[in-house]
Design an enzyme around this catalytic site. Sequence first.
Site, short mmCIF file in Angstrom:
data_model
loop_
_atom_site.label_atom_id
_atom_site.label_comp_id
_atom_site.label_asym_id
_atom_site.label_seq_id
_atom_site.Cartn_x
_atom_site.Cartn_y
_atom_site.Cartn_z
N CYS A 156 0.88 -1.03 -0.01
CA CYS A 156 -0.11 0.06 -0.13
C CYS A 156 0.91 1.41 -0.07
CB CYS A 156 -0.85 -0.07 1.38
SG CYS A 156 -2.18 -1.43 1.27
C1 BEZ Z 1 0.55 -4.68 1.79
O1 BEZ Z 1 0.24 -3.56 1.42
O2 BEZ Z 1 1.76 -4.88 1.81
C2 BEZ Z 1 -0.46 -5.64 2.06
C3 BEZ Z 1 -1.57 -5.43 2.80
C4 BEZ Z 1 -2.38 -6.30 3.37
C5 BEZ Z 1 -2.08 -7.86 2.91
C6 BEZ Z 1 -0.97 -7.99 2.31
C7 BEZ Z 1 0.00 -6.83 1.99
#
Ligand code: BEZ
Length: 213
Positions: free
Chosen positions: A46
């Site tokens: 994210c």
């Molecule tokens: C991420 O943004 O890295 C992420 C968020 C939720 C689950 C897996 C990865």
Amino acid sequence: MSTIRLGDTAPNFDAETTEGKINFYDYLGDSWGILFSHPSDYTPVCTTELGTVANYKPEFDKRNTKVIALSIDDMESHKGWVKDIEETQEVKLNYPIIADEDKNVSNLYGMIHPNEDNKATVRSVFIISPDKKVKLTLTYPPSTGRNFEEILRVIDSLQLTAYHKVATPANWKHGEEVVISPAVSNEDAKGLFPKGYKEVKPYLRMTPQPNLD
Ligand code: BEZ
């Protein structure tokens, strides 16, 4: 849970964001819009996504498109995380992030997929035209960051095909040949596409992108 389909009117809402309280329709005005959700603040994928969108802001501006992000984290979390995005992605956050703590917007747009995760939004994207119709929906899993080049490519296609009787073929990019809509007769095609066209099959006619010099 709501299911939003292509051609539906995008639901309006009021929300708290990192840029203050907004009304979605007022925020969009006459622009195209992209509403996109992410699972959670302070997560690696994210962080790269929100930084990438900030870096692409000039490209969205060129296309008269406003972006707005969302997760169900609270405002304090968003504001702290923005500092990390700015530091690590070397960019200033230049669009609002909705703090959808009560899940009002997430539920309106069906961004929570309980069999994936009932406590967070998945990676949804909605592209909305100036008449507030939903023109594209995308759903990516939490583990896969989105390709925002693809989002720009779709906006180019949507904006081209909104005004010209063409469609864009596989892997098309701005500037490449397009296909003439099957509903256009050969007779009409001659007038509509003065640069000419190539008939590969009666239903597959290629022409240079019409809105370029
Ligand atoms: C991420 O943004 O890295 C992420 C968020 C939720 C689950 C897996 C990865």
